[in-house]
Design a protein around this motif. Sequence first.
Motif, PDB file in Angstrom:
ATOM      1  N   HIS A 145      48.036  22.245  29.567  1.00 15.00           N
ATOM      2  CA  HIS A 145      49.156  22.883  28.871  1.00 15.00           C
ATOM      3  C   HIS A 145      48.961  24.386  28.730  1.00 15.00           C
ATOM      4  CE1 HIS A 145      51.201  19.192  27.580  1.00 15.00           C
ATOM      5  NE2 HIS A 145      50.002  18.696  27.308  1.00 15.00           N
ATOM      6  N   TYR A 146      50.086  25.063  28.521  1.00 15.04           N
ATOM      7  CA  TYR A 146      50.078  26.446  28.078  1.00 15.04           C
ATOM      8  C   TYR A 146      49.929  26.442  26.554  1.00 15.04           C
ATOM      9  CZ  TYR A 146      52.312  26.761  32.653  1.00 15.04           C
ATOM     10  OH  TYR A 146      52.590  26.628  33.988  1.00 15.04           O
ATOM     11  N   VAL A 147      49.560  27.563  25.977  1.00 14.54           N
ATOM     12  CA  VAL A 147      49.461  27.658  24.522  1.00 14.54           C
ATOM     13  C   VAL A 147      50.807  27.336  23.888  1.00 14.54           C
ATOM     14  CG1 VAL A 147      49.017  29.210  22.578  1.00 14.54           C
ATOM     15  CG2 VAL A 147      47.597  29.359  24.624  1.00 14.54           C
ATOM     16  N   THR A 148      51.874  27.792  24.535  1.00 19.10           N
ATOM     17  CA  THR A 148      53.228  27.582  24.012  1.00 19.10           C
ATOM     18  C   THR A 148      53.562  26.109  23.875  1.00 19.10           C
ATOM     19  OG1 THR A 148      53.897  29.616  25.128  1.00 19.10           O
ATOM     20  CG2 THR A 148      55.659  28.164  24.354  1.00 19.10           C
ATOM     21  N   ASP A 149      53.054  25.286  24.766  1.00 15.02           N
ATOM     22  CA  ASP A 149      53.345  23.849  24.722  1.00 15.02           C
ATOM     23  C   ASP A 149      52.900  23.250  23.385  1.00 15.02           C
ATOM     24  OD1 ASP A 149      53.810  24.582  27.302  1.00 15.02           O
ATOM     25  OD2 ASP A 149      52.367  23.217  28.202  1.00 15.02           O
ATOM     26  N   GLY A 160      53.635  10.544  35.627  1.00 13.66           N
ATOM     27  CA  GLY A 160      54.558  11.283  34.776  1.00 13.66           C
ATOM     28  C   GLY A 160      53.985  12.622  34.374  1.00 13.66           C
ATOM     29  N   ILE A 161      54.528  13.705  34.922  1.00 15.04           N
ATOM     30  CA  ILE A 161      54.028  15.054  34.659  1.00 15.04           C
ATOM     31  C   ILE A 161      55.006  15.787  33.758  1.00 15.04           C
ATOM     32  CG2 ILE A 161      53.474  17.276  35.714  1.00 15.04           C
ATOM     33  CD1 ILE A 161      52.581  15.741  38.200  1.00 15.04           C
ATOM     34  N   SER A 162      54.506  16.305  32.653  1.00 14.23           N
ATOM     35  CA  SER A 162      55.342  17.047  31.718  1.00 14.23           C
ATOM     36  C   SER A 162      54.443  17.893  30.822  1.00 14.23           C
ATOM     37  CB  SER A 162      56.183  16.098  30.868  1.00 14.23           C
ATOM     38  OG  SER A 162      56.883  16.802  29.868  1.00 14.23           O
ATOM     39  N   ALA A 163      54.811  19.153  30.611  1.00 18.17           N
ATOM     40  CA  ALA A 163      53.965  20.055  29.815  1.00 18.17           C
ATOM     41  C   ALA A 163      54.578  20.429  28.468  1.00 18.17           C
ATOM     42  CB  ALA A 163      53.662  21.317  30.621  1.00 18.17           C
ATOM     43  N   VAL A 164      55.830  20.875  28.472  1.00 17.40           N
ATOM     44  CA  VAL A 164      56.461  21.338  27.230  1.00 17.40           C
ATOM     45  C   VAL A 164      57.424  20.279  26.703  1.00 17.40           C
ATOM     46  CG1 VAL A 164      57.812  23.184  26.152  1.00 17.40           C
ATOM     47  CG2 VAL A 164      56.381  23.704  28.130  1.00 17.40           C
ATOM     48  N   PRO A 165      57.274  19.904  25.441  1.00 18.18           N
ATOM     49  CA  PRO A 165      56.200  20.244  24.502  1.00 18.18           C
ATOM     50  C   PRO A 165      54.990  19.348  24.713  1.00 18.18           C
ATOM     51  CG  PRO A 165      57.801  18.858  23.406  1.00 18.18           C
ATOM     52  CD  PRO A 165      58.318  19.071  24.812  1.00 18.18           C
ATOM     53  N   SER A 166      53.854  19.737  24.127  1.00 19.19           N
ATOM     54  CA  SER A 166      52.652  18.914  24.233  1.00 19.19           C
ATOM     55  C   SER A 166      52.756  17.732  23.275  1.00 19.19           C
ATOM     56  CB  SER A 166      51.407  19.736  23.889  1.00 19.19           C
ATOM     57  OG  SER A 166      50.278  18.892  23.773  1.00 19.19           O
ATOM     58  N   ILE A 175      34.806  18.302  25.282  1.00 21.03           N
ATOM     59  CA  ILE A 175      36.248  18.473  25.092  1.00 21.03           C
ATOM     60  C   ILE A 175      37.016  17.612  26.084  1.00 21.03           C
ATOM     61  CG2 ILE A 175      38.146  20.121  25.398  1.00 21.03           C
ATOM     62  CD1 ILE A 175      36.402  22.240  24.095  1.00 21.03           C
ATOM     63  N   ASP A 176      36.520  17.550  27.313  1.00 20.46           N
ATOM     64  CA  ASP A 176      37.134  16.706  28.344  1.00 20.46           C
ATOM     65  C   ASP A 176      37.123  15.243  27.912  1.00 20.46           C
ATOM     66  OD1 ASP A 176      38.167  16.108  30.982  1.00 20.46           O
ATOM     67  OD2 ASP A 176      36.167  15.413  31.507  1.00 20.46           O
ATOM     68  N   ARG A 177      36.008  14.779  27.358  1.00 21.20           N
ATOM     69  CA  ARG A 177      35.900  13.386  26.925  1.00 21.20           C
ATOM     70  C   ARG A 177      36.761  13.126  25.690  1.00 21.20           C
ATOM     71  NH1 ARG A 177      33.800  14.708  31.047  1.00 21.20           N
ATOM     72  NH2 ARG A 177      31.800  13.964  31.872  1.00 21.20           N
ATOM     73  N   LEU A 178      36.764  14.079  24.760  1.00 22.94           N
ATOM     74  CA  LEU A 178      37.585  13.930  23.557  1.00 22.94           C
ATOM     75  C   LEU A 178      39.062  13.833  23.910  1.00 22.94           C
ATOM     76  CD1 LEU A 178      37.744  14.045  20.371  1.00 22.94           C
ATOM     77  CD2 LEU A 178      38.116  16.501  20.646  1.00 22.94           C
ATOM     78  N   TYR A 179      39.492  14.673  24.837  1.00 18.74           N
ATOM     79  CA  TYR A 179      40.902  14.662  25.252  1.00 18.74           C
ATOM     80  C   TYR A 179      41.257  13.351  25.941  1.00 18.74           C
ATOM     81  CZ  TYR A 179      45.269  17.046  26.425  1.00 18.74           C
ATOM     82  OH  TYR A 179      46.588  17.427  26.486  1.00 18.74           O
ATOM     83  N   ALA A 180      40.297  12.800  26.685  1.00 19.24           N
ATOM     84  CA  ALA A 180      40.559  11.576  27.457  1.00 19.24           C
ATOM     85  C   ALA A 180      40.760  10.360  26.559  1.00 19.24           C
ATOM     86  CB  ALA A 180      39.423  11.325  28.436  1.00 19.24           C
ATOM     87  N   ILE A 222      43.102  23.098  21.618  1.00 18.13           N
ATOM     88  CA  ILE A 222      42.180  23.885  22.440  1.00 18.13           C
ATOM     89  C   ILE A 222      41.930  23.185  23.781  1.00 18.13           C
ATOM     90  CG2 ILE A 222      39.767  24.625  22.640  1.00 18.13           C
ATOM     91  CD1 ILE A 222      39.846  25.245  19.639  1.00 18.13           C
ATOM     92  N   GLY A 223      41.659  21.892  23.713  1.00 15.38           N
ATOM     93  CA  GLY A 223      41.387  21.141  24.931  1.00 15.38           C
ATOM     94  C   GLY A 223      42.557  21.132  25.889  1.00 15.38           C
ATOM     95  N   SER A 224      43.770  21.051  25.343  1.00 15.30           N
ATOM     96  CA  SER A 224      44.956  21.006  26.205  1.00 15.30           C
ATOM     97  C   SER A 224      45.106  22.273  27.027  1.00 15.30           C
ATOM     98  CB  SER A 224      46.214  20.786  25.348  1.00 15.30           C
ATOM     99  OG  SER A 224      46.533  21.950  24.597  1.00 15.30           O
ATOM    100  N   VAL A 225      44.655  23.409  26.459  1.00 15.67           N
ATOM    101  CA  VAL A 225      44.737  24.689  27.170  1.00 15.67           C
ATOM    102  C   VAL A 225      43.520  24.896  28.066  1.00 15.67           C
ATOM    103  CG1 VAL A 225      44.903  27.199  26.896  1.00 15.67           C
ATOM    104  CG2 VAL A 225      46.127  25.688  25.312  1.00 15.67           C
TER     105      VAL A 225
END
Length: 327
Positions: free
Chosen positions: A300-304, A253-259, A151-156, A292-295
């Motif tokens: 991210h939070y689920v809400t993002d 650049g840090i930002s969570a909401v929205p994803s 999941i880490d590699r897929l997200y990257a 799933i990976g973002s959480v």
Amino acid sequence: MAELAPPHPQAVAGRKLPTGAIFGEDCPWLTVMAAVTAIELAWWTVTWKLGLAPGPFLLTYLVLASAGLTCAFLLRKLLQPQAASSNWSSTIPGTILVGIGASLFLPLKYAIPSLVPFWLDPPLAKTERAIFAGDPWVILDHLLGWAAVPIDRLYAIWLPTQSILLFTVMMQPPSTKKSRALIAYVLAWFLLGVVAATALSSAGPIFYDRIFGGTAFAALRETLQARGAWLALAESDSMWTSLVSIRPGLAAGISAVPSIHVAICVWLFLAARTMAPRAAPYAFIYVVLVWIGSVQLGWHYVTDGLVGVLGMLAIWVLSGMLQRHLE
């Protein structure tokens, strides 16, 4: 009466052709892309003059955009050798605009906490803990801890994946479906990645303790280290260093909401559903995996992700209306 012969090319060589005649059916999405890029440039100019945003890595992103186009072209030739030729008179300007827009996105994202300090994390974290009876990332780790590394590699590889698929769409023959998809893409990056991200300024679980203090998410980093998800750890460390040192690099650049990760994956699904229906189920699975990976990785939070999904669906509707208006 004798028929009139068509004018000789040399007779009209000096005549300026209308934009629509040059770009054809690709004119609507190019128009929107150029307009959004101009707005981003104006926004960046203001924040830069205020000393809040760094300069863009323009050349770097133009090279990256060209590389994405080249990869998409080679894959198209390999997988669809008989496919219709691309409209290069619109694809090349589109690629340049993507490069410019991407170079402006990073400094605009970097400037978010200076414009609107992070404020949404505490209520989001508290609300989700109440809803899920604990941190959602802990629940996912119990269920999918064994899959943390893939999941880490897929997200990257999300960025190169969506880039190649973007240029694959851009190289398709002109059509209303293609135009709507590209309008939605550029609006998503600006409206969700810049406007909404600034208004809903937040950092995400992986940065929570560094920003707000305490040890609310200390176990997250320990778990990622134990699972071997080192790409998420390395990138988050690089982003944090860029923020506190005021020396932004390519990972900044840090930002969570929205994803924006989830939102663009939803865009891929919507584009596939209209332009390549057989690929839609795979695109849907990709949405789920990235969410799933973002959480699980703490970005991210689920809400993002939920805000990203709903925002992208709204933008898809808006892009359809805008496409019809521009036609």
